[in-house]
Design an enzyme around this catalytic site. Structure first.
Site, PDB file in Angstrom:
ATOM      1  CG  LEU A   1      -3.299  -6.713  71.262  1.00  0.00           C
ATOM      2  CD1 LEU A   1      -1.742  -6.627  70.995  1.00  0.00           C
ATOM      3  CD2 LEU A   1      -3.912  -6.593  70.116  1.00  0.00           C
TER       4      LEU A   1
ATOM      5  CE  LYS B   1      -9.051  -6.854  68.078  1.00  0.00           C
ATOM      6  NZ  LYS B   1      -8.635  -6.114  67.032  1.00  0.00           N
TER       7      LYS B   1
ATOM      8  CG  ASP C   1     -20.073  35.055  50.549  1.00  0.00           C
ATOM      9  OD1 ASP C   1     -21.259  35.167  50.800  1.00  0.00           O
ATOM     10  OD2 ASP C   1     -19.211  34.755  51.551  1.00  0.00           O
TER      11      ASP C   1
ATOM     12  CG  ASP D   1     -16.760  32.640  54.004  1.00  0.00           C
ATOM     13  OD1 ASP D   1     -17.672  33.114  53.273  1.00  0.00           O
ATOM     14  OD2 ASP D   1     -16.738  32.579  55.284  1.00  0.00           O
TER      15      ASP D   1
HETATM   16  C1  GDG Z   1      -1.258  -1.728  75.174  1.00  0.00           C
HETATM   17  C2  GDG Z   1      -2.644  -1.137  75.413  1.00  0.00           C
HETATM   18  C3  GDG Z   1      -3.523  -2.408  73.274  1.00  0.00           C
HETATM   19  C4  GDG Z   1       1.349 -10.581  77.465  1.00  0.00           C
HETATM   20  N1  GDG Z   1       1.969 -11.193  78.546  1.00  0.00           N
HETATM   21  C5  GDG Z   1       2.705 -12.071  78.076  1.00  0.00           C
HETATM   22  C6  GDG Z   1       2.777 -11.951  76.732  1.00  0.00           C
HETATM   23  N2  GDG Z   1       1.921 -10.935  76.550  1.00  0.00           N
HETATM   24  C7  GDG Z   1       1.446 -10.630  75.202  1.00  0.00           C
HETATM   25  C8  GDG Z   1      -0.098 -10.785  74.792  1.00  0.00           C
HETATM   26  C9  GDG Z   1      -0.562  -9.591  73.904  1.00  0.00           C
HETATM   27  C10 GDG Z   1       0.222  -8.628  74.581  1.00  0.00           C
HETATM   28  O1  GDG Z   1       1.414  -9.051  75.481  1.00  0.00           O
HETATM   29  C11 GDG Z   1      -0.569  -7.754  75.845  1.00  0.00           C
HETATM   30  O2  GDG Z   1      -1.228  -6.979  75.028  1.00  0.00           O
HETATM   31  P1  GDG Z   1      -2.748  -6.106  75.390  1.00  0.00           P
HETATM   32  O3  GDG Z   1      -3.451  -5.455  74.497  1.00  0.00           O
HETATM   33  O4  GDG Z   1      -3.308  -7.076  76.356  1.00  0.00           O
HETATM   34  O5  GDG Z   1      -2.099  -5.161  76.658  1.00  0.00           O
HETATM   35  P2  GDG Z   1      -1.051  -3.963  76.690  1.00  0.00           P
HETATM   36  O6  GDG Z   1       0.369  -4.402  76.901  1.00  0.00           O
HETATM   37  O7  GDG Z   1      -1.307  -3.003  78.004  1.00  0.00           O
HETATM   38  O8  GDG Z   1      -0.878  -3.145  75.373  1.00  0.00           O
HETATM   39  C12 GDG Z   1      -3.784  -1.935  74.586  1.00  0.00           C
HETATM   40  C13 GDG Z   1      -2.052  -2.720  73.113  1.00  0.00           C
HETATM   41  O9  GDG Z   1      -1.225  -1.839  73.509  1.00  0.00           O
HETATM   42  C14 GDG Z   1      -1.983  -2.728  71.552  1.00  0.00           C
HETATM   43  O10 GDG Z   1      -2.200  -1.640  70.871  1.00  0.00           O
HETATM   44  O11 GDG Z   1      -4.269  -3.431  73.184  1.00  0.00           O
HETATM   45  O12 GDG Z   1      -4.797  -1.679  75.201  1.00  0.00           O
HETATM   46  O13 GDG Z   1      -2.762  -0.931  76.575  1.00  0.00           O
HETATM   47  O14 GDG Z   1       0.086  -9.651  72.739  1.00  0.00           O
HETATM   48  O15 GDG Z   1       0.099 -11.940  74.362  1.00  0.00           O
HETATM   49  N3  GDG Z   1       3.207 -12.700  76.079  1.00  0.00           N
HETATM   50  C15 GDG Z   1       3.763 -13.861  76.387  1.00  0.00           C
HETATM   51  N4  GDG Z   1       4.098 -14.107  77.586  1.00  0.00           N
HETATM   52  C16 GDG Z   1       3.414 -13.239  78.474  1.00  0.00           C
HETATM   53  O16 GDG Z   1       3.708 -13.731  79.678  1.00  0.00           O
HETATM   54  N5  GDG Z   1       4.660 -14.470  75.340  1.00  0.00           N
END
Ligand code: GDG
Length: 740
Positions: free
Chosen positions: A385, A388, A506, A687
């Site tokens: 994420l 994105k 059949d 079938d």
């Molecule tokens: C799993 C899958 C998949 C992170 N550190 C801080 C913070 N974050 C927020 C980010 C982002 C989220 O946490 C991290 O998301 P990711 O997708 O990068 O990774 P995972 O936590 O491993 O997520 C992954 C996800 O699920 C969703 O399906 O994309 O592949 O492993 O939103 O912004 N937010 C704040 N401080 C932080 O220090 N505020």
């Protein structure tokens, strides 16, 4: 109005204990960010549910939780239903099976996987504890949505208690290829897949993960599939892709938020003469942090002109640092950081700014906004994420360098994509990004922004939830089509009153069970007797409509007063008449195609060619399931190319590929037969996929019945071939002793 039950391992809160008492802290992470955004949005979309309930575990005792809520209050847009698992069992479930077995396997790190029996037992116990919790709060009509790899067994556990409930499951991490998944002990991998198949809809981030999952279900559970519908134990489960989105608008709003603007300005002033490269990841070996540092070091080596003009802000978010594999990584990363800083720093400049801590949301947004380059290079990531969120936060500059091994790479194709283990490629990508012209940066960003704005987290959730309802509805349709006692009675009533009946049957898979070798399917005495009884009634025209050749049909059934259709209509023998060949074409085409089919026989053990007068068939029923299927796709492509612009067609049957003349199909043949006969009662049973032609052409004209489950054009379905004889016997009985 129904209620929505979200079930995830953790609730989005943690309780911190200090001398000042108990405080409630909001926790972060991919899954939590997504669901909270959806729940917090108070508009129609999220309000289609009467109540939203979040079930998850809490890392504290029930007493501490209750006191923390009492002391701090808790206002949220959803009802919270905490689970308080036993600490020791939870340890083996979470740090054990979830993060030391499933996580490494699913992220292609099998050598780090730990296969301890007590881990799996704890995993089952905690999944069961979640199931008990849900059982206490579940009400009929609720929509249940289970999340992620910690709860793979839960959907099936819930299905057992509530067979008709609506259950969705979403996996946030990759689903690995079958070759990796199969490393898990057999009992476990079967249980995990069956657990997931308890859901009505199983969602993944990418097309590859969907395919991997379907393949594992086929290979390990011998489940069947029609495209992305999996047929398992009389249920149809849909597997599909739903690439998770972000709350796009939240990141756009942050661009004009004063607190964020102040933080961003501060950063820009600090690094005024430097370009900022940054990354934000949890501490995890899957994030490829060591390779990333190697890539950055290579960049400094290969492009010394950037020395002093660039800084890499490396943010690592503390995570799972109780597990050995994580502790080791942390020290190895820190060693690398000091080596690089020691090697390249000057008195006025340091190439890496390293942090091991959480960031506030405002800090995170400020970093996204000032970052000239986001260096996001995991070795595997379900989606990612951060990539994105960075793109959403860019105003008119910014380059995303992204690992091709993330789920996000399939959507963010305008990023500079790299293989994270190729340090030279990473080094070159950094140079490319730093030198990229502003116009190109803007053009790449706006394409990606348009895409992630359109499929944001709200769209993702509503898309999943509406697809869940559709899958449920399509299951119901399948059930509705089942040939019930009542429908059977109606068929018999119509049968009794009819004057001229046409019964199209059949052969293989309908009158006779499917056999490994076609010649083994000769008719049983019971079948011959049944057919004879049917033909004894002068009002019946009984047609055996088959893909078999005329010789075989003649040998097996020639003595009965039947109409026989061979090779889907290429040859027909009217009741009491002689065989007539319907379509002729020089059979040279067979000599041209046979060597190609032979090649596939050699390449796919267990497959064989069946040569008939007007048809060539390649059977793969007895091959290794997955190999047979993929070879059949290759052969089909080659055959389609060779038969283009000829009067030949390539037809997919049940574990068989056939080549025959265009227009010779069971549908056309059935229509010809009933045109001449003008029956007032039509019954048709089959079938196979080739029978679908018949079902389509007889639609609205009579009773069409598919033998076996799955999507069909037939009006009704029977669950299995074993039901065919009892059904036909009911008709036979009407001749002698008419009764309903
Ligand atoms: C799993 C899958 C998949 C992170 N550190 C801080 C913070 N974050 C927020 C980010 C982002 C989220 O946490 C991290 O998301 P990711 O997708 O990068 O990774 P995972 O936590 O491993 O997520 C992954 C996800 O699920 C969703 O399906 O994309 O592949 O492993 O939103 O912004 N937010 C704040 N401080 C932080 O220090 N505020």
């Amino acid at each position: 109005m129904s209620r929505l039950l979200i079930i995830s391992n953790r609730l989005p809160f943690a309780v911190d204990k200090s001398d000042d008492g108990l405080a409630i802290r909001q926790s972060s992470g991919g899954l939590v960010s997504a669901i909270k955004s959806y729940f917090e949005r108070s508009d129609k979309q999220a309000d289609e549910f009467a109540e939203k309930i979040w079930v998850g575990s809490m890392d504290c005792s029930e007493e501490d939780w209750n006191s923390a809520v009492e002391q701090n209050g808790l206002s949220s847009d959803f009802t919270i239903e905490p689970v308080f698992p036993d600490k020791e069992v939870y340890e083996n479930y979470y740090n054990g099976f979830s993060n030391s077995t499933l996580w490494p396997i699913f992220h292609y790190f099998p050598t780090l996987a730990n296969y301890k029996k007590e881990y799996f037992e704890a995993y089952r116990n905690i999944n069961q504890e979640f199931a008990e919790k849900v059982k206490n709060i579940y009400r009929p009509g609720d929509v249940v949505w289970v999340h992620d790899y910690q709860l793979l067994l839960l959907p099936q556990m819930l299905r057992e208690s509530f067979p008709t409930s609506v259950i969705g499951f979403f996996l946030h991490i990759p689903f690995p290829s079958y070759e990796i998944f199969r490393l898990l002990p057999t009992r476990w991998k079967r249980a995990l897949l069956q657990g997931m198949l308890g859901a009505d809809l199983v969602g993944f981030h990418t097309h590859d993960y969907v395919q991997h999952f379907i393949q594992s279900c086929k290979m390990i559970l011998q489940a069947d599939n029609q495209f992305t519908n999996i047929l398992f134990k009389d249920r149809q489960i849909k597997a599909d892709l739903f690439p998770i989105g972000i709350d796009y608008q939240k990141f756009r709003d942050a661009i004009v938020d004063n607190r964020v603007v102040n933080l961003a300005t501060g950063l820009e002033e600090k690094f005024t003469s430097q370009k900022i490269i940054f990354s934000v990841d949890r501490l995890d070996y899957t994030k490829g942090l060591e390779y990333r540092l190697d890539g950055y070091e290579e960049f400094l080596n290969n492009y010394p002109e950037w020395m002093g003009k660039v800084v890499f802000i490396l943010n690592i978010i503390p995570s799972r640092d109780f597990i050995d594999a994580y502790i080791q990584r942390k020290s190895s990363i820190e060693e690398k950081v000091s080596t690089i800083n020691g090697k390249f720093s000057s008195l006025h400049w340091q190439p890496i700014l390293y942090r091991y801590n959480h960031l506030s949301f405002d800090e995170l947004c400020a970093l996204y906004q000032v970052g000239d380059v986001a260096l996001i290079t995991p070795l595997r990531d379900g989606m990612n994420l951060v990539a994105k969120e960075y793109v959403a936060s860019c105003i008119d500059k910014g380059v995303l360098i992204l690992s091709e091994l993330t789920g996000a790479a399939s959507e963010l194709s305008e990023a500079v994509l790299v293989n994270p283990t190729d340090v030279n490629e990473v080094a070159d990508a950094i140079d490319t990004a730093l030198n990229m012209h502003a116009i190109e940066q803007r053009s790449r960003l706006s394409n990606m922004q348009r895409r992630i704005a359109a499929y944001d987290v709200f769209k993702w959730m509503s898309d999943f939830l509406s697809c869940l309802q559709e899958s449920k509805a399509s299951q119901e349709n399948l059930k509705n089509n089942l040939l019930t006692e009542e429908i059977t009675r109606t068929i018999i009533e119509d049968y009794i009153t009819a004057e001229r009946r046409c019964i199209l049957l059949d052969y293989d898979g309908t009158l006779s069970p499917l056999q490994k070798i076609p010649s083994m399917a000769s008719p049983s005495g019971e079948l011959l007797q049944l057919l004879k009884s049917l033909t004894d009634d002068k009002r019946n025209e009984v047609v055996i409509i088959s893909g078999r050749d005329a010789e075989t049909l003649e040998q097996w059934l020639g003595s009965l007063l039947l109409t026989l259709v061979a090779e889907h209509g290429a040859a027909v023998k009217q009741r009491g008449g002689e065989w007539q060949v319907q379509a002729t074409m020089a059979s040279e085409w067979k000599d041209k195609l046979k060597p190609l089919m032979q090649l596939f026989v050699n390449r796919c053990a267990g497959s064989f060619i069946e040569e008939k007068k007007s048809t060539l068939a390649w059977h793969y029923r007895n091959t290794h399931a997955e190999l047979g299927f993929s070879r059949s796709r290759e052969l089909r492509n080659s055959l389609l190319q060779l038969t283009g612009n000829t009067p030949l067609q390539v037809i997919d049957g049940n574990k068989v590929l056939e080549v025959r003349l265009v227009g010779v199909d069971k549908g056309t043949t059935a229509l010809n037969i009933i045109k001449n006969l003008e029956p007032d009662f039509i019954l048709c049973l089959g079938d196979d996929t080739t029978d679908e032609d018949m079902f389509r052409s007889l639609a609205g004209k009579g009773y069409t019945i598919k033998v076996g489950r799955g999507n069909t054009a037939a009006k009704f379905t029977m669950s299995a071939q074993q039901e065919v004889f009892p059904f036909l016997k009911k008709l036979v009985r009407q001749i002698k002793e008419p009764q309903l």
